[in-house]
Design a protein around this motif. Structure first.
Motif, PDB file in Angstrom:
ATOM      1  N   GLU A  68      38.994  -8.763  46.434  1.00 24.34           N
ATOM      2  CA  GLU A  68      39.237  -7.360  46.766  1.00 24.34           C
ATOM      3  C   GLU A  68      39.902  -7.233  48.139  1.00 24.34           C
ATOM      4  O   GLU A  68      40.760  -6.374  48.372  1.00 24.34           O
ATOM      5  CB  GLU A  68      37.908  -6.592  46.771  1.00 24.34           C
ATOM      6  CG  GLU A  68      38.029  -5.104  46.989  1.00 24.34           C
ATOM      7  CD  GLU A  68      38.547  -4.359  45.767  1.00 24.34           C
ATOM      8  OE1 GLU A  68      38.599  -4.951  44.675  1.00 24.34           O
ATOM      9  OE2 GLU A  68      38.912  -3.172  45.910  1.00 24.34           O
ATOM     10  N   HIS A  72      34.063  -8.738  45.968  1.00 27.46           N
ATOM     11  CA  HIS A  72      34.236  -7.376  46.453  1.00 27.46           C
ATOM     12  C   HIS A  72      33.128  -6.927  47.407  1.00 27.46           C
ATOM     13  O   HIS A  72      33.372  -6.156  48.330  1.00 27.46           O
ATOM     14  CB  HIS A  72      34.313  -6.444  45.236  1.00 27.46           C
ATOM     15  CG  HIS A  72      34.683  -5.046  45.552  1.00 27.46           C
ATOM     16  ND1 HIS A  72      35.337  -4.237  44.685  1.00 27.46           N
ATOM     17  CD2 HIS A  72      34.497  -4.290  46.652  1.00 27.46           C
ATOM     18  CE1 HIS A  72      35.532  -3.050  45.234  1.00 27.46           C
ATOM     19  NE2 HIS A  72      35.033  -3.061  46.436  1.00 27.46           N
ATOM     20  N   LYS A 116      27.503  -7.554  62.499  1.00 25.16           N
ATOM     21  CA  LYS A 116      27.094  -8.715  61.699  1.00 25.16           C
ATOM     22  C   LYS A 116      28.285  -9.356  60.978  1.00 25.16           C
ATOM     23  O   LYS A 116      28.115 -10.377  60.303  1.00 25.16           O
ATOM     24  CB  LYS A 116      26.070  -8.283  60.642  1.00 25.16           C
ATOM     25  CG  LYS A 116      24.811  -7.626  61.205  1.00 25.16           C
ATOM     26  CD  LYS A 116      23.948  -8.635  61.931  1.00 25.16           C
ATOM     27  CE  LYS A 116      22.594  -8.050  62.308  1.00 25.16           C
ATOM     28  NZ  LYS A 116      21.762  -9.029  63.033  1.00 25.16           N
ATOM     29  N   GLY A 117      29.462  -8.731  61.020  1.00 29.10           N
ATOM     30  CA  GLY A 117      30.628  -9.277  60.331  1.00 29.10           C
ATOM     31  C   GLY A 117      30.673  -8.924  58.855  1.00 29.10           C
ATOM     32  O   GLY A 117      31.363  -9.589  58.076  1.00 29.10           O
ATOM     33  N   GLU A 142      41.847 -10.143  60.306  1.00 31.27           N
ATOM     34  CA  GLU A 142      40.420 -10.124  59.964  1.00 31.27           C
ATOM     35  C   GLU A 142      40.226 -10.463  58.478  1.00 31.27           C
ATOM     36  O   GLU A 142      39.310 -11.202  58.117  1.00 31.27           O
ATOM     37  CB  GLU A 142      39.852  -8.730  60.295  1.00 31.27           C
ATOM     38  CG  GLU A 142      38.401  -8.775  60.712  1.00 31.27           C
ATOM     39  CD  GLU A 142      37.822  -7.403  61.034  1.00 31.27           C
ATOM     40  OE1 GLU A 142      38.583  -6.418  61.149  1.00 31.27           O
ATOM     41  OE2 GLU A 142      36.584  -7.326  61.154  1.00 31.27           O
ATOM     42  N   HIS A 155      38.367   1.490  59.545  1.00 34.94           N
ATOM     43  CA  HIS A 155      37.532   0.341  59.905  1.00 34.94           C
ATOM     44  C   HIS A 155      36.104   0.831  60.104  1.00 34.94           C
ATOM     45  O   HIS A 155      35.849   1.696  60.929  1.00 34.94           O
ATOM     46  CB  HIS A 155      38.052  -0.319  61.178  1.00 34.94           C
ATOM     47  CG  HIS A 155      37.486  -1.699  61.375  1.00 34.94           C
ATOM     48  ND1 HIS A 155      36.149  -1.912  61.628  1.00 34.94           N
ATOM     49  CD2 HIS A 155      38.057  -2.930  61.319  1.00 34.94           C
ATOM     50  CE1 HIS A 155      35.936  -3.226  61.743  1.00 34.94           C
ATOM     51  NE2 HIS A 155      37.071  -3.852  61.551  1.00 34.94           N
ATOM     52  N   ARG A 210      34.313   1.051  63.567  1.00 29.36           N
ATOM     53  CA  ARG A 210      34.881   1.914  64.618  1.00 29.36           C
ATOM     54  C   ARG A 210      35.091   3.329  64.081  1.00 29.36           C
ATOM     55  O   ARG A 210      36.104   3.966  64.374  1.00 29.36           O
ATOM     56  CB  ARG A 210      36.225   1.336  65.087  1.00 29.36           C
ATOM     57  CG  ARG A 210      36.128  -0.070  65.652  1.00 29.36           C
ATOM     58  CD  ARG A 210      37.417  -0.521  66.325  1.00 29.36           C
ATOM     59  NE  ARG A 210      38.432  -1.004  65.415  1.00 29.36           N
ATOM     60  CZ  ARG A 210      38.561  -2.265  65.005  1.00 29.36           C
ATOM     61  NH1 ARG A 210      37.705  -3.193  65.423  1.00 29.36           N
ATOM     62  NH2 ARG A 210      39.520  -2.615  64.176  1.00 29.36           N
ATOM     63  N   PHE A 225      38.451 -14.018  57.059  1.00 27.51           N
ATOM     64  CA  PHE A 225      37.329 -13.881  56.116  1.00 27.51           C
ATOM     65  C   PHE A 225      37.579 -14.739  54.878  1.00 27.51           C
ATOM     66  O   PHE A 225      36.697 -15.464  54.412  1.00 27.51           O
ATOM     67  CB  PHE A 225      37.197 -12.400  55.749  1.00 27.51           C
ATOM     68  CG  PHE A 225      36.122 -12.054  54.751  1.00 27.51           C
ATOM     69  CD1 PHE A 225      34.886 -11.584  55.172  1.00 27.51           C
ATOM     70  CD2 PHE A 225      36.351 -12.152  53.381  1.00 27.51           C
ATOM     71  CE1 PHE A 225      33.897 -11.236  54.252  1.00 27.51           C
ATOM     72  CE2 PHE A 225      35.366 -11.806  52.458  1.00 27.51           C
ATOM     73  CZ  PHE A 225      34.141 -11.354  52.892  1.00 27.51           C
ATOM     74  N   VAL A 268      31.722  -6.012  57.377  1.00 27.58           N
ATOM     75  CA  VAL A 268      32.766  -5.066  56.928  1.00 27.58           C
ATOM     76  C   VAL A 268      34.122  -5.407  57.552  1.00 27.58           C
ATOM     77  O   VAL A 268      34.713  -4.601  58.268  1.00 27.58           O
ATOM     78  CB  VAL A 268      32.405  -3.578  57.222  1.00 27.58           C
ATOM     79  CG1 VAL A 268      31.470  -3.027  56.155  1.00 27.58           C
ATOM     80  CG2 VAL A 268      31.795  -3.406  58.613  1.00 27.58           C
ATOM     81  N   PRO A 269      34.656  -6.605  57.250  1.00 26.69           N
ATOM     82  CA  PRO A 269      35.929  -7.009  57.842  1.00 26.69           C
ATOM     83  C   PRO A 269      37.077  -6.103  57.405  1.00 26.69           C
ATOM     84  O   PRO A 269      37.029  -5.514  56.324  1.00 26.69           O
ATOM     85  CB  PRO A 269      36.127  -8.419  57.291  1.00 26.69           C
ATOM     86  CG  PRO A 269      35.374  -8.430  56.006  1.00 26.69           C
ATOM     87  CD  PRO A 269      34.168  -7.563  56.264  1.00 26.69           C
ATOM     88  N   ALA A 270      38.127  -6.073  58.242  1.00 26.33           N
ATOM     89  CA  ALA A 270      39.317  -5.263  57.958  1.00 26.33           C
ATOM     90  C   ALA A 270      38.873  -3.819  57.678  1.00 26.33           C
ATOM     91  O   ALA A 270      38.120  -3.270  58.465  1.00 26.33           O
ATOM     92  CB  ALA A 270      40.133  -5.870  56.818  1.00 26.33           C
ATOM     93  N   HIS A 299      30.696  -5.727  52.747  1.00 27.05           N
ATOM     94  CA  HIS A 299      31.618  -6.660  52.097  1.00 27.05           C
ATOM     95  C   HIS A 299      31.511  -7.995  52.851  1.00 27.05           C
ATOM     96  O   HIS A 299      32.426  -8.382  53.583  1.00 27.05           O
ATOM     97  CB  HIS A 299      33.033  -6.068  52.211  1.00 27.05           C
ATOM     98  CG  HIS A 299      34.060  -6.729  51.348  1.00 27.05           C
ATOM     99  ND1 HIS A 299      34.815  -6.056  50.431  1.00 27.05           N
ATOM    100  CD2 HIS A 299      34.451  -8.005  51.264  1.00 27.05           C
ATOM    101  CE1 HIS A 299      35.649  -6.883  49.833  1.00 27.05           C
ATOM    102  NE2 HIS A 299      35.438  -8.085  50.320  1.00 27.05           N
ATOM    103  N   SER A 300      30.398  -8.658  52.672  1.00 31.02           N
ATOM    104  CA  SER A 300      30.103  -9.827  53.504  1.00 31.02           C
ATOM    105  C   SER A 300      30.550 -11.130  52.874  1.00 31.02           C
ATOM    106  O   SER A 300      30.730 -11.225  51.654  1.00 31.02           O
ATOM    107  CB  SER A 300      28.598  -9.896  53.756  1.00 31.02           C
ATOM    108  OG  SER A 300      27.937 -10.146  52.542  1.00 31.02           O
ATOM    109  N   VAL A 301      30.705 -12.149  53.698  1.00 37.19           N
ATOM    110  CA  VAL A 301      30.947 -13.508  53.220  1.00 37.19           C
ATOM    111  C   VAL A 301      29.826 -13.925  52.272  1.00 37.19           C
ATOM    112  O   VAL A 301      30.079 -14.490  51.204  1.00 37.19           O
ATOM    113  CB  VAL A 301      31.060 -14.490  54.414  1.00 37.19           C
ATOM    114  CG1 VAL A 301      30.972 -15.934  53.948  1.00 37.19           C
ATOM    115  CG2 VAL A 301      32.375 -14.264  55.172  1.00 37.19           C
ATOM    116  N   ASP A 351      29.104  -3.856  61.176  1.00 38.19           N
ATOM    117  CA  ASP A 351      30.270  -4.600  61.662  1.00 38.19           C
ATOM    118  C   ASP A 351      29.871  -5.671  62.664  1.00 38.19           C
ATOM    119  O   ASP A 351      30.485  -6.747  62.702  1.00 38.19           O
ATOM    120  CB  ASP A 351      31.261  -3.628  62.292  1.00 38.19           C
ATOM    121  CG  ASP A 351      32.547  -4.322  62.731  1.00 38.19           C
ATOM    122  OD1 ASP A 351      33.088  -5.108  61.926  1.00 38.19           O
ATOM    123  OD2 ASP A 351      33.000  -4.105  63.868  1.00 38.19           O
TER     124      ASP A 351
END
Lengths: 212, 212, 212, 212
Positions: D126, C177, C30-31, D194, C57, C60, D198, C33-35, C105-107, C28
Motif C-alpha cells: 500500500e 497495508h 513509534k514509527g 520515508e 502526515h 504532524r 520503510f 505512520v510513515p509517509a 501502518h507499522s513494519v 509517529d
C-alpha cells in the motif's frame, strides 16, 4: 597532605566539560552508555585532562561530574576518575594530535566482540571516509578486540603492545566491555564513534545472514 | 468505616512520587512499559510504600497516580494499588536495604522467558558491575524465570520459596509478564534495570546466532 | 449545490481533533505512520465522526487536517476524507460502544501479514489484559489478516462478513497495508494499539527463532 | 578573480535552506545520516540550487551550512559543495518537476545493497502509493543499485545511462554509500524517503526469513 583548590579550573576546562556533557547526552540518546557505563575525556592546552568522574550516568552529566587529572592520570581536584583512566592517558601520550577520547558501551560493540574473534575488518564503505586519513571507500581498516581485564595497567600495556606492532588504529574494542575511539576534538571523536557504530551494526547484521 | 485523610502524605511521599514519575518517563522512552503495563514503588522512612495506582500509563504518570500503602499492601488513601502489590511488599520485607522496586514489561524480558527455560545466566560482562556487590566482569549471575500466575499470593509464595533456597538475586522474570528489579534508591533500581535490559538484549541476539 | 458552514463544528469536535492530533504524534514517534500512511477517527455524541483528511502526515497533524463526516462517511465540511473512511464507519455502526478507530501502518503489522497466513494468534501474554473483557493471561485472541483491496466497499464487506461469522475481535490487519484497532475512547484505542504492536513484535521475533 | 557577494541570496534561498535544515533534523532523528554522511538540495525558481556544504553533520545544520550553486554545480558563494553535487544536478536536469533531492546514508540502504544484487523490487505494498503516479498496491517498482565510485562524473554518467535505458525511477542506491530520492518539493522528497526506507526495512527482514 595534598590540597586541591577550587580556583585551578580554567575557562578552557569548563568549555571542554560542556562538550563532554553534550557528547554524553547524544551518546546516551543512542543507548550506547547504559547504567553508569562509559567514560569520556578531553585534553587541555596545558596537557591536563578533563575526564568523567567514576560512577555517574553519562547521559545525565553535570559540570560537577567532570574532573581534572594530570597526564599521568592523577586527580588534580580530589575527585575519583574512572577506573579506566589509564586507557585514556595512554592514548593521549601516544597521539599528540588527539584531544578527546570517548568510551561508550554499546550493544553493538559487545556483540561484535562475541561474534568476531580478535578483530573486526571494515572495508568498502563510504562511511570510512569519516575517519582521518581515509578518502575512498576502497579502504580497509581493522578494529582490534582485546580480552577484558580488571587489571587496567595490564590491559593498557596490552593495547600499547598491539599499537607498537600494528601502528595507528581508529579505535579498539574490549570484549564484554565496550569501545574506545578518539579524535582531534570532541566533535571529531563523536564523528568517528557514530561512523564505527554504524559499521559495527551492519557487520553484525550481515554476520547473521552469512550464517544462514 | 475507614476514613482516609488528604493530609497524611508527607513531603517525603511527594519526593518519592516525583522520582517514580520521572522513572516512568525514562522507562517508557525505552518502550519498556507499553499500554498500562508495569508498576513501580518506593519505600518511605516509616515503612509505608509509595506505589503506582492500578491501570495508569507509566510513561505519563501524574502525582495523583501514585498512592500510599502500608507494608502489608493495604491502601492508606482509598486508591487501588496494582494487582501485583504483594510482589513489591515481599521484596521490601525480605531486603531491608531495598528502597525501590521497578517492574517494567519489555519485549526483551518477554522474549527471554520464551527463549530460555527456567533462568537466564549472565556472565563475563563488564556491565554486571552496575549491580551491587559485583566488582569484576568475571562474575556469573542467574535471573530466575517464573511461570505467570493470576493468583498473586501464590506467585509471591513461589518467589519467596525460590529466594529461601537460592539466596540473594538481582531481579526475576515472570513469563509473558515482565521483569522485577530493585535497589537502595529509585536511581539504583533504574541502574540495575538498564544494565539487565542491556544484557537480556545481547543474550537474545546471541541466542539467535547460536541456533544458526 | 451543497453549502458547508464554518460554524457547524462544536467544542466537542475540537476536543476530539486535539486527541487525534496528540495520538498521531505518539504513533509517529513509534514509527507506525510513515509517509502519509494511516488514518484516525473519533465519534461525536451526535453520531458524526471526526476523521483525518486524506494525504496528511499523521505525526504532524494540524486542527485543519481533521474533518467532519456523517455516519455514512459523507463529508460535512467539504474536505476529502481518507479513502478508507468506510472501514471506520462500519466499525462504528457495528459497535455502539466504540468511540475511536486508529489505523497505523507499522513494519510489524506489515511483516505479520507476510509471515502468518490468515490470522495471528496471541495467547498466554499478560498484556492481553490491556484489551477489553480480558482478565487473565490464559486467554487466546485471533487477529484476522485480510488481503489488501483498493475497492474499499468490497474490503469493508469482507470485514463485515468475517465479523458476522466470528463475532467480536480487537483489531484486524490488511496485508501490505497496516492495522486497525478501536476502543471506547481515543486513549483506549491507543492502549489496544500499543499492546497489540508489542505482541506482534514478539511473535515476529519468535517466528524467526522457530524457523532456525 | 571571482567575487562572491553576500547579497545575492534571496528570501527564497533562505526558505529552502530552512526546509533542508528541518529535513536534516528529521532524517537524523531516524539515524539515516550518521557522522557527516548524506547531502540534501532544493532548486530555486531561477534554476540555481541550495545544497548542503561538504562535511557538516546533517542533523545539526545551520543556515551557514547551506550554500548556492548554479545548475552545473559551480559554487556561487565561494563555499565548497558536497563531492556528490553532480548527482544532484543531473537529477534536476533530467526531471524538470523535481525541486528537491535527498541523499541519506542509512543502515537499511547499505544492507539492501549487500543483500540484493543489482536492484531491489518492491511490490504489493500500500505504501507504494506514497510515490508519484502510483495509485494501487498492485504496482511493482525497481530501485537500482549502483557500485560505489569515487569518480563522481563517472558515477553520474552510469546513473544517466541507466535512466536512458530504463526510464523514470523513484530513487537509487549506491552500494556502501546510501540512497538518493527526490520530489516536487522537500516535503514530497521526504515522503518518498520515508516510504522507501520503510519498504527496504521490510524487505531486509523478509530476506532473512526466506533464507531460514
Amino acid at each position: 597532605m595534598r590540597k586541591f583548590s577550587m580556583t585551578l579550573k580554567s575557562d578552557e576546562f569548563y568549555l571542554k566539560a560542556e562538550q563532554l556533557i553534550a557528547a554524553g547526552r547524544f551518546i546516551d540518546s543512542k543507548g550506547w552508555v547504559p547504567a553508569t557505563s562509559g567514560n569520556f575525556s578531553a585534553r587541555l592546552a596545558d596537557g591536563n585532562i578533563a575526564i568523567t568522574v567514576s560512577g555517574r550516568h553519562k547521559g545525565r552529566l553535570q559540570t560537577d561530574d567532570i574532573m581534572l587529572i594530570d597526564p599521568q592520570g592523577h586527580s588534580l581536584d580530589g575527585k575519583k576518575p574512572s577506573a579506566e583512566t589509564l586507557l585514556h592517558t595512554s592514548i593521549y601520550r601516544r597521539y599528540p594530535d588527539v584531544q578527546a577520547v570517548l568510551h561508550p558501551h554499546s550493544v553493538n560493540a559487545t556483540l561484535t566482540a562475541r561474534l568476531f574473534q580478535n578483530e573486526i575488518v571494515l572495508e568498502d564503505y563510504e562511511l570510512l571516509k569519516a575517519l582521518p586519513g581515509i578518502d575512498t571507500h576502497e579502504s580497509r581498516i581493522v578494529v582490534p578486540i582485546f580480552a577484558n581485564d580488571q587489571d587496567i595497567p595490564r590491559l593498557a600495556a596490552e593495547v600499547e603492545h598491539y599499537l607498537d606492532a600494528h601502528g595507528d588504529i581508529h579505535g579498539y574494542i574490549i570484549a564484554g566491555h565496550g569501545f574506545y575511539t578518539w579524535g582531534a576534538s570532541v566533535d571529531d571523536a563523536l564523528r568517528h564513534l557514530e561512523a564505527l557504530e554504524f559499521l559495527f551494526d551492519i557487520e553484525i547484521r550481515l554476520h547473521g545472514v552469512k550464517r544462514l
